[in-house]
Design an enzyme around this catalytic site. Structure first.
Site, short mmCIF file in Angstrom:
data_model
loop_
_atom_site.label_atom_id
_atom_site.label_comp_id
_atom_site.label_asym_id
_atom_site.label_seq_id
_atom_site.Cartn_x
_atom_site.Cartn_y
_atom_site.Cartn_z
N GLY A 46 92.06 112.73 -47.65
CA GLY A 46 91.80 113.00 -49.06
C GLY A 46 91.00 111.87 -49.66
N GLN A 51 87.75 106.69 -56.30
CA GLN A 51 87.70 105.85 -55.10
C GLN A 51 86.27 105.55 -54.66
OE1 GLN A 51 90.73 108.47 -52.94
NE2 GLN A 51 91.16 106.42 -52.14
N CYS A 88 96.42 104.87 -48.08
CA CYS A 88 95.34 105.20 -49.01
C CYS A 88 94.07 104.51 -48.54
CB CYS A 88 95.72 104.72 -50.40
SG CYS A 88 94.49 105.11 -51.65
N LEU A 89 92.94 105.23 -48.61
CA LEU A 89 91.66 104.64 -48.21
C LEU A 89 91.29 103.45 -49.10
CD1 LEU A 89 89.52 107.82 -47.39
CD2 LEU A 89 90.73 106.31 -45.80
N HIS A 130 98.99 113.05 -54.19
CA HIS A 130 98.40 111.71 -54.07
C HIS A 130 97.00 111.68 -54.72
CE1 HIS A 130 97.61 107.97 -51.50
NE2 HIS A 130 96.41 108.27 -51.95
N GLU A 131 96.19 112.71 -54.43
CA GLU A 131 94.82 112.72 -54.97
C GLU A 131 94.82 112.97 -56.47
OE1 GLU A 131 92.68 111.47 -53.08
OE2 GLU A 131 93.94 111.68 -51.30
N HIS A 134 95.39 109.84 -58.23
CA HIS A 134 94.17 109.03 -58.34
C HIS A 134 93.33 109.42 -59.55
CE1 HIS A 134 93.94 106.43 -54.86
NE2 HIS A 134 94.10 107.41 -53.99
NI NI Z 1 94.57 107.32 -52.00
#
Ligand code: NI
Length: 188
Positions: A46, A51, A88-89, A130-131, A134
């Site tokens: 995701g 991000q 998380c990225l 989660h997304e 964000h």
């Molecule tokens: Ni994340």
């Protein structure tokens, strides 16, 4: 196609709310395409617009071979509770168990602007939550208990030193073949 730099925790945009997408423009389609490429390259499941330093309320996901773009997503139904590991990225190498709703129903627009609903449990449900977090300035670590959050932040303080500009620049090379993002997105 293009790879976008990923903002890591500490970059202010990760803490800002996003702005509703009012129009699907060619530039927005390109952004979505680039976000899929970036997510694939980073081996994520995701990626949300903040991000990659953007304010649009949208995210891309790929769970169990289903590729989704969620534009202006809202959670309509939240049920139960389940605990599972997340990363998380924007916080590489930091993982922790997070409590999430066991099942969610999300309403969102697809890349053509059409509204649809997607039901998520297990990994898809977790990834959607989660997304969407964000898109409202929230990180998964915000949902940890104080002690667990402190432990995660200690790990992150160590990892963060690898990103002096708070940007994660992905290595170019063995890029996936040129692809039409629109055709590769599945909506249920
Ligand atoms: Ni994340």
């Amino acid at each position: 196609m293009a790879l976008l730099d990923i903002h890591v925790l500490g970059s202010p945009i990760l803490r800002q709310d996003t702005e509703r997408v009012e129009q699907i423009t060619p530039a927005l389609r390109r952004l979505v395409d680039d976000m899929f490429d970036t997510m694939d390259k980073a081996k994520g499941i995701g990626l949300a617009a903040p991000q990659v330093g953007r304010r649009e309320r949208l995210a891309v996901l790929e769970v169990d071979d289903t590729r989704l773009v969620v534009i202006n997503p809202e959670i309509l139904v939240k049920e139960g509770s389940v605990r599972g590991e997340e990363g998380c990225l924007s916080m590489p190498e930091v993982y922790a168990d997070v409590n999430r709703f066991a099942r969610v129903v999300v309403r969102a627009q697809d890349i053509d602007g059409t509204w649809y609903e997607v039901e998520g449990h297990d990994l898809l449900g977790r990834c959607l939550q989660h997304e969407i977090d964000h898109l409202h300035g929230r990180m998964f670590t915000d949902r940890l208990s104080l002690l667990k959050r402190r432990a995660a932040m200690r790990e992150w303080d160590y990892e963060k030193a690898k990103y002096p500009k708070l940007l994660r620049v992905l290595p170019v090379g063995d890029l996936p073949a040129e692809r039409d993002a629109t055709s590769s997105i599945t909506t249920p």
